[in-house]
Every structure is written in structure tokens, then in C-alpha cells.
Design a protein around this motif. Structure first.
Motif, PDB file in Angstrom:
ATOM      1  N   VAL A 148      30.653  95.117  50.668  1.00  0.00           N
ATOM      2  CA  VAL A 148      31.999  94.691  51.061  1.00  0.00           C
ATOM      3  C   VAL A 148      33.033  95.691  50.544  1.00  0.00           C
ATOM      4  O   VAL A 148      33.962  96.071  51.270  1.00  0.00           O
ATOM      5  N   ALA A 149      32.882  96.143  49.309  1.00  0.00           N
ATOM      6  CA  ALA A 149      33.821  97.126  48.752  1.00  0.00           C
ATOM      7  C   ALA A 149      33.784  98.419  49.557  1.00  0.00           C
ATOM      8  O   ALA A 149      34.826  99.027  49.825  1.00  0.00           O
ATOM      9  N   ARG A 150      32.598  98.838  49.954  1.00  0.00           N
ATOM     10  CA  ARG A 150      32.467 100.093  50.709  1.00  0.00           C
ATOM     11  C   ARG A 150      33.219 100.009  52.030  1.00  0.00           C
ATOM     12  O   ARG A 150      33.951 100.932  52.412  1.00  0.00           O
ATOM     13  N   HIS A 151      33.074  98.897  52.729  1.00  0.00           N
ATOM     14  CA  HIS A 151      33.779  98.738  54.001  1.00  0.00           C
ATOM     15  C   HIS A 151      35.277  98.513  53.789  1.00  0.00           C
ATOM     16  O   HIS A 151      36.102  99.000  54.570  1.00  0.00           O
ATOM     17  N   ALA A 152      35.628  97.776  52.750  1.00  0.00           N
ATOM     18  CA  ALA A 152      37.030  97.421  52.544  1.00  0.00           C
ATOM     19  C   ALA A 152      37.896  98.625  52.216  1.00  0.00           C
ATOM     20  O   ALA A 152      39.085  98.658  52.566  1.00  0.00           O
ATOM     21  N   ARG A 153      37.326  99.627  51.561  1.00  0.00           N
ATOM     22  CA  ARG A 153      38.137 100.785  51.156  1.00  0.00           C
ATOM     23  C   ARG A 153      38.807 101.462  52.343  1.00  0.00           C
ATOM     24  O   ARG A 153      39.894 102.027  52.210  1.00  0.00           O
ATOM     25  N   ALA A 154      38.158 101.443  53.497  1.00  0.00           N
ATOM     26  CA  ALA A 154      38.705 102.115  54.679  1.00  0.00           C
ATOM     27  C   ALA A 154      39.291 101.141  55.682  1.00  0.00           C
ATOM     28  O   ALA A 154      39.554 101.518  56.829  1.00  0.00           O
ATOM     29  N   LEU A 179      39.499  91.833  57.671  1.00  0.00           N
ATOM     30  CA  LEU A 179      39.744  93.263  57.536  1.00  0.00           C
ATOM     31  C   LEU A 179      39.182  93.967  58.764  1.00  0.00           C
ATOM     32  O   LEU A 179      38.164  93.535  59.317  1.00  0.00           O
ATOM     33  N   VAL A 180      39.827  95.054  59.162  1.00  0.00           N
ATOM     34  CA  VAL A 180      39.390  95.827  60.315  1.00  0.00           C
ATOM     35  C   VAL A 180      39.269  97.290  59.909  1.00  0.00           C
ATOM     36  O   VAL A 180      40.208  97.860  59.337  1.00  0.00           O
ATOM     37  N   GLU A 181      38.110  97.881  60.211  1.00  0.00           N
ATOM     38  CA  GLU A 181      37.918  99.322  60.046  1.00  0.00           C
ATOM     39  C   GLU A 181      38.165 100.002  61.384  1.00  0.00           C
ATOM     40  O   GLU A 181      37.809  99.462  62.433  1.00  0.00           O
ATOM     41  N   GLY A 182      38.715 101.212  61.343  1.00  0.00           N
ATOM     42  CA  GLY A 182      38.994 101.930  62.573  1.00  0.00           C
ATOM     43  C   GLY A 182      40.353 101.549  63.123  1.00  0.00           C
ATOM     44  O   GLY A 182      41.123 100.814  62.492  1.00  0.00           O
ATOM     45  N   ASP A 183      40.665 102.042  64.330  1.00  0.00           N
ATOM     46  CA  ASP A 183      41.967 101.788  64.948  1.00  0.00           C
ATOM     47  C   ASP A 183      41.758 101.303  66.372  1.00  0.00           C
ATOM     48  O   ASP A 183      41.903 102.057  67.330  1.00  0.00           O
ATOM     49  N   PRO A 184      41.394 100.043  66.532  1.00  0.00           N
ATOM     50  CA  PRO A 184      41.095  99.530  67.867  1.00  0.00           C
ATOM     51  C   PRO A 184      42.288  99.557  68.802  1.00  0.00           C
ATOM     52  O   PRO A 184      42.130  99.565  70.017  1.00  0.00           O
TER      53      PRO A 184
END
Length: 312
Positions: free
Chosen positions: A244-250, A262-267
Motif C-alpha cells: 500500500v505504501a509503495r502505491h500510495a507514494r505516487a 487513491l488514484v495512480e496515474g492521470d486518467p
């Protein structure tokens, strides 16, 4: 002489378990979902109790139900981390639940037939399938308290939690099985605060602060695309915290179907592949994390970045 004492201890333990064997088989079956696993768990519990009796013969051993409960809880937790298939949020029962007979006439053992008949008499969805959707601790608390009338004080000892925590786990399970008035309604605003605190802890590399936000029995569920990208299902705060920490950082704060996420990337911009983390927050702790990366799954979500843009 010692050998004779050990034999007497073994016989005494076996006699205690034999007195309750039918009930213990039923408990183990409800917890594990298959007859073979249930019988194996009861046999393991007898052996474990016999070993304990040899080491501490001056005192009476733990109650048989407690020993069986601990054995089953260990097996459920191991199963939680080794599902045969990735999680599908729109077909959660396909995540690797063990095969089992469905109708009483499919088995010859009278005790097994009675348990299947009891399943058939329950209202609503298949009880065994519904129980498969609970976390290990929820399942144990619900089964022992609601189905077998064990007091929360005894359940708390098996879970190594307080009686109040055991009561909350059973309440959460009861809500998921069939609805319960005691189940608290999620607080969206408080959920956003908790997820914001998790995001801060992840970006600061503060593992202790992140762990403090996770329920000890938290579950991370990952869909097939997330698994292919390297994130597997996990159970328990330490195992869940790192992915979770790994994904949350970005990631950026978002609303996922109206709840904190939380969302990763720029949809909303480049259209790059996106990963979404959805959170369930109860009593100020994160109890489950859903990690979705499959394009079909993401297309079904109402995603809104908290800067006001529509992320769908």
C-alpha cells in the motif's frame, strides 16, 4: 513411568475431544468450508492439545473449541494469502473458494448430511459462500458467537484481541452476512482524513504511522491486472502496509464511488494505465484495501480526483 504418564495425558485429551467431537466437526466445517479440512483440523487440534498436556500436565488444557478455533484461524489466514485466483470485485466468490458438495444427498456421512441440510435451510445466499467473503477474524468471531454461542471473552482469547474488538468483528461479519443494526455507517469525511494520513505516512516513509492506521486483520485484495503488475493479495497489517505504501507514494487523493481512495496515474489527462486503491474505514482504522488495475474494473468506477476533476 514418564511414558505411562504421557499415555494417560493423551487418553485424557482424546476423551475430552471425543465428548464434543460432533460439535467440533461442525465448528471446523463452518470455519473452513469443507468436510475434509474440518476433520483434519480436529485431528490436528487433538494432537496439539496432547502436546500441551505433556508440557503442562499440572493444569487443565484449553477448551477443545478454543484449540480447534486456533487451528482453523491459522488455516484461514494461510488461505487468505494464497488464493488460487486473483480477486474480482464483481465476482468475489470466484477468488478460489474450496470445492464442496452442495446438496445433502451428495454425501453419505450422516453428520455431513445434517450440516448441508442446515445450509439449505438458511435464507438468502449460500451461507458457505457468504462466509468465504469474510476476513479470517470476522469469520471466526461470527461463526463462534452467532452460530455456536461462544462468549466474546473466549473468542477474544483465540484472536488475541479484546472482547470489544471481537464484538466489532462479529458485528461487521453479521452485516455482511445478512445485515445488522450495530454495523456503523461509513463516515466519508472521516474516511478521507484517514486516507490522507495514510498518504502522508507513505510519502514520509513512516511505516509506524502507516501501521497505526491499519486494522490488525486488514485485507489487501488485488485484481488480475494488479497481480500481473506485481501486487499480490495480503492479510494482516505488516503484510499489507508495504505494498500500500509503495502505491500510495505516487498516488493522489480521490473519491472512489463516493468513498475515500487513491488514484495512480492521470486518467483525466494522458490516459495512461491507472491503478485505484479503495479503502474501507471503520472505527478510524482501515479494514480492507481493494487494489484495481484492470481496465474493465476501472471503467465501472465513479472516480473523482479531489481537485474536483472527473477521473472517469
Amino acid at each position: 513411568m514418564d511414558h505411562d504418564n504421557h499415555d494417560r495425558d493423551d487418553r485424557a485429551v482424546a476423551a475430552r475431544f471425543d465428548e464434543e467431537r460432533q460439535r467440533l466437526r461442525a465448528v471446523a466445517y463452518r470455519l473452513l468450508g469443507t468436510f475434509d479440512e474440518a476433520d483434519d483440523a480436529v485431528r490436528e487440534a487433538v494432537l496439539r492439545a496432547a502436546r500441551e498436556a505433556v508440557r503442562a500436565s499440572v493444569r487443565r488444557g484449553d477448551p477443545p473449541t478454543e484449540v480447534v478455533g486456533r487451528v482453523c484461524l491459522e488455516r484461514l489466514r494461510a488461505r487468505e494469502s494464497h488464493w488460487g485466483k486473483p480477486w474480482n470485485p464483481w465476482d468475489p466468490w470466484a477468488a478460489g473458494a474450496p470445492n464442496r458438495p452442495r446438496r445433502p444427498e451428495e454425501v453419505s456421512d450422516p453428520g455431513r448430511r445434517a450440516l448441508l441440510a442446515a445450509d439449505a435451510d438458511t435464507d438468502g445466499a449460500d451461507l458457505a459462500l457468504v462466509l468465504d467473503g469474510l476476513t479470517p477474524s470476522e469469520r471466526l468471531a461470527y461463526v463462534l458467537h452467532d452460530l455456536f454461542s461462544e462468549p466474546y471473552e473466549e473468542i477474544a482469547g483465540i484472536l488475541d484481541r479484546s472482547p470489544a474488538a471481537a464484538r466489532q468483528l462479529a458485528g461487521r461479519a453479521r452485516h455482511r452476512v445478512g445485515g445488522a443494526e450495530e454495523m456503523p455507517h461509513p463516515d466519508p469525511a472521516r474516511g478521507r482524513e484517514i486516507v490522507a494520513a495514510l498518504l502522508t505516512a507513505a510519502r514520509n516513509g513512516d511505516l509506524d504511522a502507516l501501521l497505526a492506521l491499519l486494522d490488525p486483520d486488514v485485507v489487501l485484495r488485488a485484481d488480475a491486472a494488479a497481480v500481473r503488475a506485481g501486487t499480490a493479495a495480503a492479510h494482516g497489517a505488516p503484510a499489507v502496509a508495504r505494498p500500500v505504501a509503495r502505491h500510495a507514494r505516487a498516488a493522489r487523493p480521490a473519491l472512489v464511488d463516493g468513498m475515500a481512495g487513491l488514484v495512480e496515474g492521470d486518467p483525466a489527462g494522458s490516459g495512461d494505465a491507472t491503478t485505484v486503491l479503495g479503502f474501507t474505514v471503520l472505527h478510524d482504522l482501515i479494514t480492507s484495501v481493494d487494489l484495481l488495475a484492470d481496465a474493465d474494473h476501472l471503467s465501472r468506477l465513479d472516480l473523482r480526483l479531489l481537485d474536483g476533476r472527473n477521473a472517469a
